[in-house]
Design an enzyme around this catalytic site. Structure first.
Site, PDB file in Angstrom:
ATOM      1  N   ASP A  99       0.850  -1.187   0.000  1.00  0.00           N
ATOM      2  CA  ASP A  99       0.000   0.000   0.000  1.00  0.00           C
ATOM      3  C   ASP A  99       0.884   1.235   0.000  1.00  0.00           C
ATOM      4  OD1 ASP A  99      -2.035  -1.796   0.163  1.00  0.00           O
ATOM      5  OD2 ASP A  99      -2.824  -1.115   2.093  1.00  0.00           O
ATOM      6  N   ASP A 143     -15.121  -3.723  -2.273  1.00  0.00           N
ATOM      7  CA  ASP A 143     -14.766  -3.489  -0.874  1.00  0.00           C
ATOM      8  C   ASP A 143     -16.067  -3.281  -0.109  1.00  0.00           C
ATOM      9  OD1 ASP A 143     -12.142  -3.446  -1.889  1.00  0.00           O
ATOM     10  OD2 ASP A 143     -12.274  -1.289  -2.236  1.00  0.00           O
TER      11      ASP A 143
END
EC number: 5.3.1.16
Length: 257
Positions: free
Chosen positions: A8, A129
């Site tokens: 990330d 998500d």
């Protein structure tokens, strides 16, 4: 089953968030290329990169880091975060990205997803998500009324290469994956599902093997790799291609120490 390390990116650094909260970020390395090489050296065959700044701003931001990672390793990468128009996706493909992950645009502009899947076959994955079964968008800052399973079915019909399913409440928490949600999702579509969020141990990974026949073909592991709770080379031996053996899903973790 593929074990895919996550990197990330926030301000060009490798970080992890807790439940997608930008205020709860922890920097693991200022040099993401170093991290990518580490995972490649340990046997990873694919990497999952998330442009966290991009997810917030709606356009790719960490392009320099992404390009440096691609140049620094010899394995393919997929990238998500802020990919909401064709130009952004083409930009990534021009850098050498193997697969682009769209999320918000799947909810807000499914026609674009259909066009992208037609133009770039097998190169567009959809990131779903979810919070309590409903799809979150715009860097997880908003939650829609769209049901995750229904969106997955629609995206499969539009030509998506795979669904990457993240349970937000479990992401970065080391609380284990949401196997029931994954089971429901994979049972309802014909394309591969990649699990993401909550992996905390080798036992969690072994527990996903029972979902492989349904179409859960891979798992993204983030925080557990950085904390050392999961050793990548051991995980690859346990559930990757050429694994030890097929292990029952509810194996006693004590068998592995």
């Amino acid at each position: 089953m593929d074990v895919i390390p996550a990197i990330d990116l926030l301000d060009g650094r490798c970080v992890r968030l807790y439940q997608g909260d930008y205020q709860q970020s922890q920097v693991y390395n200022d040099n993401p290329v170093e991290v990518a090489r580490q995972w490649a050296d340990q046997g990873a065959t694919y990497l999952h990169l998330v442009d966290l700044d991009g997810a917030k701003q709606g356009k790719p931001v960490n392009l320099a880091s992404i390009e440096a990672i691609i140049r620094g390793i010899s394995i393919p990468v997929q990238v998500g975060g802020g990919l909401r128009d064709r130009a952004s996706i083409v930009q990534l493909f021009n850098l050498g990205v193997d697969r682009a992950i769209v999320g918000t645009v799947a909810v807000e502009n499914p026609t674009l997803v259909k066009e992208l899947c037609a133009e770039f076959p097998r190169k567009i994955a959809v990131g779903i998500d979810a919070r309590n079964g409903k799809v979150a968008t715009r860097g997880w800052l908003e939650t829609s009324e769209v049901i995750a399973t229904e969106l997955a079915q629609e995206m499969a019909q539009l030509g998506a290469a795979a669904i990457i399913y993240t349970d937000i409440h479990r992401d970065g928490t080391l609380s284990g994956p949401n196997r029931e949600a994954l089971r429901e999702l994979a049972s309802n579509i014909e394309i591969p599902v990649i699990a993401s969020g909550g992996i905390s141990s080798l036992t969690d990974l072994l527990g996903l093997l029972s979902l492989e026949p349904l179409g859960v073909t891979g798992v993204i592991v983030g925080k557990a790799l950085y904390t050392g709770d999961v050793d990548l080379s051991e995980a690859l031996r346990a559930i990757g291609p050429g694994r030890w053996q097929d292990v029952p899903p509810d194996i006693d973790s004590s068998l592995f120490g």
